[in-house]
Design a protein around this motif. Structure first.
Motif, PDB file in Angstrom:
ATOM      1  N   HIS A   1      13.060   0.508  -8.694  1.00 42.42           N
ATOM      2  CA  HIS A   1      12.622  -0.181  -9.725  1.00 42.42           C
ATOM      3  C   HIS A   1      12.128  -1.712  -8.987  1.00 42.42           C
ATOM      4  O   HIS A   1      11.186  -2.309  -9.287  1.00 42.42           O
ATOM      5  CB  HIS A   1      13.485  -0.729 -10.881  1.00 42.42           C
ATOM      6  N   SER A   2      13.099  -2.075  -8.258  1.00 42.02           N
ATOM      7  CA  SER A   2      12.559  -3.350  -7.515  1.00 42.02           C
ATOM      8  C   SER A   2      11.601  -3.282  -6.404  1.00 42.02           C
ATOM      9  O   SER A   2      10.629  -4.186  -6.448  1.00 42.02           O
ATOM     10  CB  SER A   2      14.087  -3.872  -6.621  1.00 42.02           C
ATOM     11  N   GLU A   3      11.475  -2.323  -5.853  1.00 43.71           N
ATOM     12  CA  GLU A   3      10.644  -1.942  -4.737  1.00 43.71           C
ATOM     13  C   GLU A   3       9.223  -1.633  -5.498  1.00 43.71           C
ATOM     14  O   GLU A   3       7.993  -2.117  -5.222  1.00 43.71           O
ATOM     15  CB  GLU A   3      10.563  -0.606  -3.864  1.00 43.71           C
ATOM     16  N   LEU A   4       8.899  -1.127  -6.604  1.00 42.39           N
ATOM     17  CA  LEU A   4       7.978  -0.637  -7.210  1.00 42.39           C
ATOM     18  C   LEU A   4       7.333  -1.922  -7.981  1.00 42.39           C
ATOM     19  O   LEU A   4       6.280  -2.032  -8.112  1.00 42.39           O
ATOM     20  CB  LEU A   4       8.126   0.334  -8.432  1.00 42.39           C
ATOM     21  N   GLN A   5       8.090  -2.777  -8.209  1.00 36.90           N
ATOM     22  CA  GLN A   5       7.525  -4.208  -8.801  1.00 36.90           C
ATOM     23  C   GLN A   5       6.952  -5.001  -8.016  1.00 36.90           C
ATOM     24  O   GLN A   5       5.877  -5.556  -8.405  1.00 36.90           O
ATOM     25  CB  GLN A   5       9.035  -4.889  -9.646  1.00 36.90           C
TER      26      GLN A   5
ATOM     27  N   LEU B   1      10.929   8.871  -3.788  1.00 38.47           N
ATOM     28  CA  LEU B   1      11.680   9.698  -2.946  1.00 38.47           C
ATOM     29  C   LEU B   1      12.486   8.988  -1.982  1.00 38.47           C
ATOM     30  O   LEU B   1      13.627   9.762  -1.886  1.00 38.47           O
ATOM     31  CB  LEU B   1      10.605  10.728  -2.106  1.00 38.47           C
ATOM     32  N   LYS B   2      12.341   7.856  -1.495  1.00 37.68           N
ATOM     33  CA  LYS B   2      13.386   7.407  -0.407  1.00 37.68           C
ATOM     34  C   LYS B   2      14.549   6.791  -1.204  1.00 37.68           C
ATOM     35  O   LYS B   2      15.597   6.516  -0.432  1.00 37.68           O
ATOM     36  CB  LYS B   2      12.461   6.469   0.375  1.00 37.68           C
ATOM     37  N   ASN B   3      14.391   6.698  -2.639  1.00 37.00           N
ATOM     38  CA  ASN B   3      15.369   6.085  -3.352  1.00 37.00           C
ATOM     39  C   ASN B   3      15.739   7.268  -4.060  1.00 37.00           C
ATOM     40  O   ASN B   3      16.752   6.891  -5.159  1.00 37.00           O
ATOM     41  CB  ASN B   3      14.945   4.799  -4.197  1.00 37.00           C
ATOM     42  N   GLN B   4      15.743   8.358  -3.800  1.00 40.18           N
ATOM     43  CA  GLN B   4      16.441   9.562  -4.389  1.00 40.18           C
ATOM     44  C   GLN B   4      16.019   9.729  -6.002  1.00 40.18           C
ATOM     45  O   GLN B   4      16.909   9.986  -6.700  1.00 40.18           O
ATOM     46  CB  GLN B   4      17.853   9.526  -4.136  1.00 40.18           C
TER      47      GLN B   4
ATOM     48  N   VAL C   1      19.686   9.958  -8.810  1.00 38.81           N
ATOM     49  CA  VAL C   1      21.328  10.457  -8.809  1.00 38.81           C
ATOM     50  C   VAL C   1      22.153   9.496  -9.570  1.00 38.81           C
ATOM     51  O   VAL C   1      23.100   9.574  -9.945  1.00 38.81           O
ATOM     52  CB  VAL C   1      21.706  10.680  -7.149  1.00 38.81           C
ATOM     53  N   ASP C   2      21.501   8.146  -9.534  1.00 40.63           N
ATOM     54  CA  ASP C   2      22.453   7.105 -10.207  1.00 40.63           C
ATOM     55  C   ASP C   2      21.793   6.050 -10.451  1.00 40.63           C
ATOM     56  O   ASP C   2      20.692   5.639 -10.033  1.00 40.63           O
ATOM     57  CB  ASP C   2      23.593   6.906  -9.179  1.00 40.63           C
ATOM     58  N   HIS C   3      22.431   5.050 -11.119  1.00 36.88           N
ATOM     59  CA  HIS C   3      21.721   3.686 -11.466  1.00 36.88           C
ATOM     60  C   HIS C   3      21.363   2.815 -10.339  1.00 36.88           C
ATOM     61  O   HIS C   3      20.498   2.217 -10.249  1.00 36.88           O
ATOM     62  CB  HIS C   3      22.756   3.016 -12.360  1.00 36.88           C
ATOM     63  N   GLU C   4      22.275   2.818  -9.122  1.00 36.32           N
ATOM     64  CA  GLU C   4      21.807   1.926  -8.154  1.00 36.32           C
ATOM     65  C   GLU C   4      20.598   2.454  -7.524  1.00 36.32           C
ATOM     66  O   GLU C   4      19.938   1.620  -7.135  1.00 36.32           O
ATOM     67  CB  GLU C   4      23.078   2.170  -6.884  1.00 36.32           C
ATOM     68  N   HIS C   5      20.325   3.693  -7.181  1.00 31.81           N
ATOM     69  CA  HIS C   5      19.206   4.120  -6.735  1.00 31.81           C
ATOM     70  C   HIS C   5      17.833   3.616  -7.573  1.00 31.81           C
ATOM     71  O   HIS C   5      16.990   3.450  -7.190  1.00 31.81           O
ATOM     72  CB  HIS C   5      18.972   5.738  -6.343  1.00 31.81           C
ATOM     73  N   ALA C   6      18.219   3.938  -8.943  1.00 29.65           N
ATOM     74  CA  ALA C   6      16.818   3.690  -9.834  1.00 29.65           C
ATOM     75  C   ALA C   6      16.667   2.159  -9.729  1.00 29.65           C
ATOM     76  O   ALA C   6      15.512   1.816  -9.799  1.00 29.65           O
ATOM     77  CB  ALA C   6      17.639   3.901 -11.467  1.00 29.65           C
TER      78      ALA C   6
ATOM     79  N   THR D   1       0.919  -1.331  -0.010  1.00 28.21           N
ATOM     80  CA  THR D   1      -0.051  -0.098   0.035  1.00 28.21           C
ATOM     81  C   THR D   1       0.783   1.151   0.103  1.00 28.21           C
ATOM     82  O   THR D   1       0.425   2.368  -0.138  1.00 28.21           O
ATOM     83  CB  THR D   1      -0.928   0.035   1.264  1.00 28.21           C
ATOM     84  N   GLU D   2       2.204   1.119  -0.071  1.00 24.44           N
ATOM     85  CA  GLU D   2       2.899   2.395   0.020  1.00 24.44           C
ATOM     86  C   GLU D   2       2.846   3.016  -1.274  1.00 24.44           C
ATOM     87  O   GLU D   2       2.849   2.343  -2.191  1.00 24.44           O
ATOM     88  CB  GLU D   2       4.547   1.973   0.197  1.00 24.44           C
ATOM     89  N   PRO D   3       2.530   4.421  -1.150  1.00 21.05           N
ATOM     90  CA  PRO D   3       2.293   4.881  -2.466  1.00 21.05           C
ATOM     91  C   PRO D   3       3.866   5.087  -3.325  1.00 21.05           C
ATOM     92  O   PRO D   3       4.906   5.032  -2.807  1.00 21.05           O
ATOM     93  CB  PRO D   3       1.896   6.429  -2.250  1.00 21.05           C
ATOM     94  N   VAL D   4       3.573   5.107  -4.724  1.00 19.21           N
ATOM     95  CA  VAL D   4       4.589   5.403  -5.485  1.00 19.21           C
ATOM     96  C   VAL D   4       5.559   6.242  -5.149  1.00 19.21           C
ATOM     97  O   VAL D   4       6.792   6.238  -5.355  1.00 19.21           O
ATOM     98  CB  VAL D   4       4.365   5.478  -6.795  1.00 19.21           C
ATOM     99  N   LEU D   5       5.136   7.664  -5.072  1.00 22.92           N
ATOM    100  CA  LEU D   5       5.814   8.645  -4.559  1.00 22.92           C
ATOM    101  C   LEU D   5       6.760   8.638  -3.229  1.00 22.92           C
ATOM    102  O   LEU D   5       7.912   8.838  -3.361  1.00 22.92           O
ATOM    103  CB  LEU D   5       5.083  10.043  -4.460  1.00 22.92           C
ATOM    104  N   ASN D   6       6.202   7.466  -2.243  1.00 24.55           N
ATOM    105  CA  ASN D   6       7.203   7.509  -1.265  1.00 24.55           C
ATOM    106  C   ASN D   6       8.348   6.768  -1.844  1.00 24.55           C
ATOM    107  O   ASN D   6       9.511   6.947  -1.372  1.00 24.55           O
ATOM    108  CB  ASN D   6       6.513   6.791  -0.268  1.00 24.55           C
ATOM    109  N   ILE D   7       7.982   5.709  -2.422  1.00 25.24           N
ATOM    110  CA  ILE D   7       9.048   4.584  -2.788  1.00 25.24           C
ATOM    111  C   ILE D   7      10.298   5.539  -3.827  1.00 25.24           C
ATOM    112  O   ILE D   7      11.325   5.330  -3.515  1.00 25.24           O
ATOM    113  CB  ILE D   7       8.538   3.649  -3.671  1.00 25.24           C
TER     114      ILE D   7
END
Length: 190
Positions: free
Chosen positions: A95-99, A62-65, A86-91, A54-60
């Motif tokens: 991506h993993s959390e959004l999946q 923002l917490k991953n920069q 900021v970088d590939h690692e955060h993206a 239920t965590e909103p997309v925006l929170n995920i």
């Protein structure tokens, strides 16, 4: 806060009540309703309990920069986000959390030049400011009455009648304002 579009006046209360009963919402309150534009601005308060379902997309994001570069849109039941990170690692982490939330598609990845992006945003803002008051008025009226919708909510003749002007004058104001705005938008399309 959300802005809901194409909401009939008699549906506003039901929409606010429906939002308030969502499993993660603790409050929904109507802030403003514009009868001409049929838009409702609604304030929402939620409690997500850090449940990944239920965590909103925006929170995920923002917490991953990962920062939205333009407001998210919803079309055909899908959310569309454009983000800067900021970088590939955060993206990758985002991506993993959004999946975990459900189906996810990435339309593209690219590394924009920050200075180029800021310059383009400044040029776009300047193009809007460079519209004459008359161009801005005609363009706003065209948007407001659905001239750019599909199917069109009105035609150029209707806009001319609303404006007490002839068709060629209204058309000229629209073409000039469209040219300024669209020319400035080109960097965002590339």
């Amino acid at each position: 806060m959300i802005e809901a579009a194409n909401v009939e006046a008699d549906e506003v209360d039901r929409l606010v009540e429906w939002l308030a009963t969502h499993e993660v919402m603790s409050m929904a309150q109507l802030i403003n309703y514009d009868t001409d534009r049929k838009t409702a601005v609604i304030s929402l308060v939620g409690d997500y309990d850090h449940d990944p379902k239920t965590e909103p997309v925006l929170n995920i994001l923002l917490k991953n920069q990962c920062f939205p570069s333009v407001p998210a849109t919803v079309a055909r039941g899908r959310e569309h986000w454009s983000v800067l990170t900021v970088d590939h690692e955060h993206a990758s982490q985002a991506h993993s959390e959004l999946q975990e939330l459900g189906a996810l598609e990435v339309d593209g990845l690219k590394s924009p030049q920050e200075s180029q992006l800021l310059t383009s945003m400044g040029e776009f803002r300047q193009a809007i400011q460079d519209l004459s008051p008359r161009q801005r008025e005609v363009l706003h009226r065209a948007i407001e009455h659905g001239y750019y919708e599909s199917p069109r909510g009105c035609n150029i003749e209707t806009l001319a009648e609303l404006d007490d002007a002839n068709v060629s004058t209204v058309g000229e104001h629209l073409r000039r304002s469209e040219a300024k705005v669209l020319t400035a938008a080109v960097p965002f399309l590339q």
